[in-house]
Design a protein around this motif. Structure first.
Motif: not given
Length: 177
Positions: A74-96
């Motif tokens: 929903m963000n019109p000025e999307r930030y860097f995809v790799a940064d977003f992916g790293a943040r999502l990956g870190f969420m899953f890493l924390v869970f595991f």
């Protein structure tokens, strides 16, 4: 929850959803992609995984990642995809990581409980053996007391017989005189 423990699961799910939406609102109001409030997801993922269990932690991780992904889309000025992916990956890493620690901790607690049960059983057996030994000691002590009394009576009888024999010898000596 303390008044109505049967409603605990419902209250846990309600709190999880509210926490996810709270962090999502904080992120959307404070700069969206540049907001550091996304770290709140990790805190709640870890807390729910430890407090409630891996299934609730997995649900929190999926809900958080979906809400965070919706903010990204929903963000019109999307930030860097790799940064977003790293943040999502870190969420899953924390869970595991937290889930594996939680499972090992649970297994350790179960092993400790089993060991405590074994120790309790061994203590019961030891107390029973100790009681049997104490009973046996008491019976041996009583038998020794009885034996001692019998020996004392036997000694008295033997002494009386000696005195009778001595008296008899004395009478025989008087008779011969």
């Amino acid at each position: 929850v303390k008044k109505f423990p049967e409603k605990k699961a419902v209250s846990d799910i309600a709190m999880m959803v509210m926490d996810c939406f709270f962090v999502t609102i904080c992120i959307s109001r404070t700069g969206k992609g540049n907001s550091n409030f996304y770290l709140g997801y990790n805190i709640f993922i870890a807390a729910y995984t430890l407090a409630i269990g891996s299934s609730c932690g997995a649900a929190m991780t999926i809900l958080s990642s979906m809400l965070y992904l919706s903010l990204y889309i929903m963000n019109p000025e999307r930030y860097f995809v790799a940064d977003f992916g790293a943040r999502l990956g870190f969420m899953f890493l924390v869970f595991f990581v937290v889930a594996s620690i939680s499972e090992k901790q649970k297994a350790g607690r179960m092993r400790i409980a089993e060991d405590m049960d074994k120790i309790d059983e061994l203590n019961r057996r030891l107390e029973k053996s100790y009681q049997e030994l104490m009973d046996e000691k008491e019976s041996i002590t009583a038998a020794n007391r009885d034996k001692s009394l019998m020996l004392k009576k036997q000694a008295e009888i033997t002494e009386r017989r000696r005195s009778h024999i001595a008296f008899s010898k004395e009478l025989n000596a008087k008779k011969t005189v």
